[in-house]
Design a protein around this motif. Structure first.
Motif, short mmCIF file in Angstrom:
data_model
loop_
_atom_site.label_atom_id
_atom_site.label_comp_id
_atom_site.label_asym_id
_atom_site.label_seq_id
_atom_site.Cartn_x
_atom_site.Cartn_y
_atom_site.Cartn_z
N LYS A 77 0.75 -1.21 0.12
CA LYS A 77 0.04 -0.27 0.28
C LYS A 77 0.59 1.45 -0.12
CE LYS A 77 -3.40 0.20 2.67
NZ LYS A 77 -4.46 0.51 4.39
N PHE A 78 0.86 3.04 -0.61
CA PHE A 78 1.35 3.47 -0.39
C PHE A 78 -0.12 4.42 -1.03
CE2 PHE A 78 1.24 2.43 -5.32
CZ PHE A 78 1.06 3.37 -6.00
N HIS A 79 0.74 6.06 -0.46
CA HIS A 79 -0.21 6.85 0.02
C HIS A 79 0.62 8.15 -0.73
CE1 HIS A 79 -3.35 5.16 2.77
NE2 HIS A 79 -1.90 4.60 3.52
N ILE A 80 0.34 8.94 -2.12
CA ILE A 80 0.25 9.97 -2.26
C ILE A 80 -0.91 11.11 -2.52
CG2 ILE A 80 2.19 9.20 -3.77
CD1 ILE A 80 0.34 9.11 -5.91
N GLU A 81 -0.41 12.09 -1.98
CA GLU A 81 -1.58 13.05 -2.16
C GLU A 81 -0.73 14.51 -3.12
OE1 GLU A 81 -2.61 16.70 2.13
OE2 GLU A 81 -1.75 14.76 2.11
N PHE A 82 -1.87 15.50 -2.85
CA PHE A 82 -1.20 16.47 -4.25
C PHE A 82 -2.51 17.52 -3.36
CE2 PHE A 82 -1.70 12.78 -6.36
CZ PHE A 82 -0.33 12.62 -7.12
N LEU A 83 -1.90 18.87 -3.35
CA LEU A 83 -2.87 20.10 -3.27
C LEU A 83 -3.40 20.71 -5.02
CD1 LEU A 83 -0.10 22.14 -1.74
CD2 LEU A 83 -1.81 21.89 -0.52
N MET A 84 -4.56 20.56 -4.17
CA MET A 84 -5.69 20.78 -5.40
C MET A 84 -5.71 23.00 -5.71
SD MET A 84 -5.58 17.84 -7.05
CE MET A 84 -6.74 17.82 -8.13
N SER A 129 -4.85 27.22 4.85
CA SER A 129 -5.03 27.43 3.09
C SER A 129 -6.75 28.03 2.40
CB SER A 129 -4.13 27.58 2.77
OG SER A 129 -4.12 25.74 2.42
N GLY A 130 -7.23 26.66 3.13
CA GLY A 130 -8.24 26.59 2.67
C GLY A 130 -8.47 25.48 1.07
N GLU A 131 -7.14 25.67 1.19
CA GLU A 131 -6.91 24.65 -0.46
C GLU A 131 -7.56 23.03 0.05
OE1 GLU A 131 -3.54 25.90 -3.53
OE2 GLU A 131 -2.92 25.39 -1.28
N MET A 132 -7.69 22.41 -1.03
CA MET A 132 -8.27 21.33 -1.33
C MET A 132 -7.15 20.15 -1.75
SD MET A 132 -11.65 21.41 0.02
CE MET A 132 -12.19 19.57 -0.91
N THR A 133 -7.06 19.12 -0.96
CA THR A 133 -6.40 18.01 -1.27
C THR A 133 -6.90 16.85 -1.53
OG1 THR A 133 -5.91 17.35 1.03
CG2 THR A 133 -4.27 19.04 0.50
N LEU A 134 -5.97 16.33 -2.13
CA LEU A 134 -6.80 15.07 -2.98
C LEU A 134 -5.50 13.72 -2.59
CD1 LEU A 134 -8.15 12.85 -4.28
CD2 LEU A 134 -7.03 13.64 -7.02
N GLU A 135 -6.34 13.02 -2.08
CA GLU A 135 -5.21 11.97 -1.67
C GLU A 135 -5.76 10.75 -2.31
OE1 GLU A 135 -5.54 11.47 3.03
OE2 GLU A 135 -5.84 14.09 3.30
N ILE A 170 -3.01 12.94 -12.42
CA ILE A 170 -3.91 13.76 -11.59
C ILE A 170 -3.01 15.57 -12.62
CG2 ILE A 170 -3.00 14.77 -9.31
CD1 ILE A 170 -5.14 12.71 -9.60
N GLU A 171 -2.29 15.47 -13.19
CA GLU A 171 -1.77 16.64 -14.18
C GLU A 171 -2.59 17.03 -14.89
OE1 GLU A 171 0.11 19.05 -12.86
OE2 GLU A 171 1.00 17.87 -11.62
N GLU A 172 -3.26 15.85 -15.13
CA GLU A 172 -4.25 15.56 -16.10
C GLU A 172 -6.13 16.51 -15.96
OE1 GLU A 172 -6.64 15.80 -20.15
OE2 GLU A 172 -4.46 15.92 -19.82
N MET A 173 -6.15 16.24 -14.69
CA MET A 173 -7.14 16.13 -13.97
C MET A 173 -6.75 17.73 -13.63
SD MET A 173 -8.64 15.39 -9.72
CE MET A 173 -8.76 13.85 -10.09
N LYS A 174 -5.92 18.31 -12.56
CA LYS A 174 -5.39 19.67 -12.46
C LYS A 174 -5.89 20.68 -13.63
CE LYS A 174 -2.73 19.06 -8.80
NZ LYS A 174 -1.05 19.84 -9.02
N ARG A 175 -5.62 19.97 -15.13
CA ARG A 175 -5.20 21.09 -16.38
C ARG A 175 -6.86 21.03 -16.77
NH1 ARG A 175 -6.00 20.67 -21.67
NH2 ARG A 175 -6.29 17.84 -21.59
N ARG A 176 -7.87 20.10 -16.42
CA ARG A 176 -9.07 19.98 -16.92
C ARG A 176 -9.90 21.13 -15.57
NH1 ARG A 176 -11.39 16.74 -21.02
NH2 ARG A 176 -9.27 15.37 -21.70
N LEU A 177 -9.51 20.67 -14.86
CA LEU A 177 -10.22 21.66 -13.71
C LEU A 177 -9.23 23.58 -14.14
CD1 LEU A 177 -10.24 19.35 -10.56
CD2 LEU A 177 -12.09 19.68 -11.57
N GLY A 178 -8.52 23.24 -14.35
CA GLY A 178 -8.54 25.24 -14.67
C GLY A 178 -7.30 25.54 -13.60
N VAL A 179 -6.54 24.19 -13.16
CA VAL A 179 -6.07 24.59 -11.71
C VAL A 179 -4.50 24.37 -11.87
CG1 VAL A 179 -7.56 24.60 -9.94
CG2 VAL A 179 -6.21 22.69 -10.37
#
Length: 128
Positions: free
Chosen positions: A5-12, A92-98, A119-128
């Motif tokens: 098992k592994f975990h990764i976290e992204f600032l969104m 910060s009020g920012e969302m993270t995706l774990e 996740i980079e593709e997701m961010k691009r689609r979301l405009g973040v």
């Protein structure tokens, strides 16, 4: 070989919780970044993910709306899953995706790189 098992976290960034939830739980959102096409069965619990000519099916095994969703590939062991968890940072009020996932030890690095690119593709689609 046993999977680890592994975990990764992204600032969104400025992505909203509802837009992130759509991307990780709805077929239209998942098909924007996770797979070429996503469909679900009539019970709305089995998702079919298509990449080119390859397909895999996953079932939702746990869901807490707007917070987390856990999928299990039907052809994987019972205790192996992948999970998306949304969290709002207090300061910060920012969302993270774990993301929690499993991979064989020699494939863990490749799995993390794949998640990062997706996740980079997701961010691009979301405009973040």
């Amino acid at each position: 070989m046993l999977q680890e098992k592994f975990h990764i976290e992204f600032l969104m960034g400025n992505a909203t919780q509802s837009s992130l939830w759509r991307m990780i739980s709805q077929i239209d959102g998942l098909s924007e970044w996770f797979a070429d096409d996503v469909t679900m069965d009539e019970t709305e619990s089995i998702y079919t993910f298509t990449w080119g000519k390859s397909q895999s099916q996953a079932e939702i095994i746990q869901i807490k709306p707007q917070t987390n969703i856990r999928y299990r590939w039907l052809d994987d062991d019972e205790d192996v899953y992948f999970e998306f968890r949304l969290r709002k940072l207090d300061l910060s009020g920012e969302m993270t995706l774990e993301i929690t996932d499993f991979a064989e030890p020699n494939e863990k690095g490749d799995s993390i790189i794949l998640w990062e690119s997706q996740i980079e593709e997701m961010k691009r689609r979301l405009g973040v």
